[in-house]
Design an enzyme around this catalytic site. Structure first.
Site, PDB file in Angstrom:
ATOM      1  N   ASP A 274       0.868  -1.168   0.000  1.00 16.54           N
ATOM      2  CA  ASP A 274       0.000   0.000   0.000  1.00 16.54           C
ATOM      3  C   ASP A 274       0.911   1.225   0.000  1.00 16.54           C
ATOM      4  O   ASP A 274       2.110   1.126   0.285  1.00 16.54           O
ATOM      5  CB  ASP A 274      -0.890  -0.034   1.238  1.00 16.54           C
ATOM      6  CG  ASP A 274      -1.766   1.203   1.356  1.00 16.54           C
ATOM      7  OD1 ASP A 274      -2.262   1.678   0.320  1.00 16.54           O
ATOM      8  OD2 ASP A 274      -1.928   1.696   2.483  1.00 16.54           O
ATOM      9  N   ASP A 276      -0.156   5.014   1.076  1.00 22.13           N
ATOM     10  CA  ASP A 276      -0.358   5.957   2.171  1.00 22.13           C
ATOM     11  C   ASP A 276      -0.232   5.251   3.515  1.00 22.13           C
ATOM     12  O   ASP A 276      -0.851   4.198   3.742  1.00 22.13           O
ATOM     13  CB  ASP A 276      -1.739   6.603   2.059  1.00 22.13           C
ATOM     14  CG  ASP A 276      -1.842   7.496   0.817  1.00 22.13           C
ATOM     15  OD1 ASP A 276      -0.906   7.463  -0.001  1.00 22.13           O
ATOM     16  OD2 ASP A 276      -2.850   8.200   0.670  1.00 22.13           O
TER      17      ASP A 276
END
EC number: 3.1.3.3
Length: 491
Positions: A274, A276
């Site tokens: 991922d 963020d």
């Protein structure tokens, strides 16, 4: 004339002679004499046993080793008091027998120390809230085991259970021998598979505390247990969530990662991240909202939606569209202006360098924005990048508040992970997914290993493994690399 009294003849005191000196004791018992002892050294047993007509101790019976060890009489090496019995609990199994070993990796959480329940509740609360756990406990006037409410409507249905007393401050701020012993005792309480009688284990220290270079204070330890607890009684997925494991982690301030010892554990071929709060420390959409000054509470509103979506309280796709709508009117060039602001997570750059040297493919699947995701992937040398696209008005050059195409949410991340693995001809068992939010759970479930990185509570509970340290480089310890090997990979 009376007989004169007989004066007893005084016997000669026993003394050593050259005839008494022999190596018969060593020869009879066939023991190895270490080279540290000189040949002219004779132990007290040699002297006593060779006394004339003296039986000081009962004769010792020792079977002669004929070079054919057996399970009943395994070969034993005796050297200077150290007895080492050759056994095979963790070795290559016999033909036709499959291994059933469990790997437990213990990470000591030195950056987040536990707080003792014995800390007294102060009479007056501090006016400023501290950031450290110990300071937060000292600032609170609520006992650690009491629910923070006096309302019967909001009071929990069951009283909160007492937190276990932290033990690392007693036995060392590391993975201590007592910690390992407690964990092995815990695992021994689970039933073993049919036909197994005992639990065998071995361990390796993967990482040592750098603050004590002259001492061995391990902070990451890998345990190999054979056999694993009976799968029909407690599958691995349930064992990871077991209350005893959770309590052990709280007691010793560690994270426990449990994996089956398979070939794929040591040889991943695709690692998916991922973006963020994983590859970077911020949430990009919050950075965008912070640039809008009117209305003044916009940044707080967007941050609240982001937090609730990551916690799993809101459906991600709808929450993302709602947040993008709030960004209407921002200039499209803002993505370029945010590049210098992005803060790459500690350990990401050396981790990606190590993965590249190992021939592992990498990908970033982000619920953020494609312009920044693609730029970051190029900067870090990541092979694949996927994220959301937003419409920019060609006339004004500003965001319209609309999203282009499918949103890269939980389902789309899982689809993209499978597509990349299929394109690279990589089985899912050799795929690792790393994330922090609820929208990462499906891709983490699809991968052979899902790792929660400083994640939200729900993700911590559902993920296959958890990392709560200060560097993402710790991911390599889950693959079995030690500190020295990691140093070679990132050199």
């Amino acid at each position: 004339m009376a007989d004169e009294p007989q004066i007893p003849t005084k016997q000669a005191r026993p003394s050593m002679t050259s005839a008494m000196r022999s190596s018969s004791f060593l020869r009879e018992h066939q023991q190895y004499r270490p080279p540290s002892k000189p040949e002219n050294h004779y132990g007290i047993d040699t002297v006593v046993e060779d006394l004339q007509a003296t039986n000081v101790s009962p004769p010792r019976v020792s079977a002669t080793f004929k070079g054919i060890p057996s399970p009943e009489n395994p070969p034993t090496i005796i050297d200077s008091g150290l007895s080492h019995e050759l056994s095979h609990p963790n070795c290559t199994p016999l033909p036709g027998v499959s291994t059933n070993r469990l790997i437990a990796t213990l990470f000591y959480k030195s950056t987040s120390p536990r707080v003792s329940n014995a800390i007294p509740s102060p009479k007056q609360a501090s006016p400023r809230r501290s950031q450290s756990p110990s300071s937060r406990a000292a600032d609170s006037d609520i006992p650690p085991t009491m629910a923070p409410t006096t309302s019967l409507e909001s009071f929990p249905l069951e009283p909160p259970s007492n937190e276990p007393e932290p033990l690392d401050h007693l036995y060392g701020s590391n993975v201590s021998p007592m910690c390992i012993a407690a964990f092995l005792h815990l695992l021994s309480t689970f039933p073993l598979p049919a036909g197994s009688t005992e639990l065998c284990s071995s361990h390796r220290c993967l990482k040592l505390d750098q603050t004590h270079p002259g001492e061995r204070h391990p902070t990451v330890v890998e345990l190999t247990l054979s056999p694993a607890p009976a799968a029909d009684y407690l599958p691995l997925a349930d064992l990871r969530k077991h209350e005893l494991i959770y309590r052990f982690e709280r007691e010793w301030n560690v994270d426990v990662a449990l994996r089956s010892d398979t070939l794929w554990r040591r040889h991943p071929r695709l690692v998916v991240f991922d973006m963020d709060s994983t590859l970077i420390t911020q949430e990009v959409i919050d950075l965008l909202a912070a640039t809008i000054k009117d209305p003044p509470d916009l940044a707080a509103r967007v941050a609240d939606i982001t937090h609730r979506a990551m916690m799993g309280e809101l459906e991600f796709d709808g929450a993302f569209r709602e947040r993008v709508k709030l960004l209407t009117g921002l200039p499209g060039t803002l993505f370029d202006e945010l590049r210098p602001v992005l803060d790459v997570t500690n350990g990401v750059r050396p981790l990606l360098k190590a993965l590249k040297r190992l021939g592992v493919k990498t990908a970033v699947l982000s619920g953020g924005f494609l312009p920044l995701t693609s730029w970051l992937a190029k900067e870090l040398g990541i092979d694949y990048a996927h994220a959301n696209e937003v419409y920019i008005d060609e006339t004004t050059g500003k965001l319209t508040g609309e999203v282009k195409g499918r949103i890269v949410g939980a389902e789309r991340k899982r689809e993209l992970l499978r597509e990349i693995a299929q394109r690279e001809n990589i089985p899912l068992e050799q795929v690792v997914a790393v994330g922090d939010g609820a929208n990462d759970l499906l891709m983490m479930e699809a991968a052979g290993l899902g790792v929660a990185w400083n994640a939200k509570p729900r993700v911590q509970m559902e993920a296959s493994a958890r990392l709560n340290g200060d560097t993402l480089l710790d991911l390599l310890y889950l693959f079995g690399f030690n500190q020295e090997e990691i140093g070679q990979l990132i050199a």
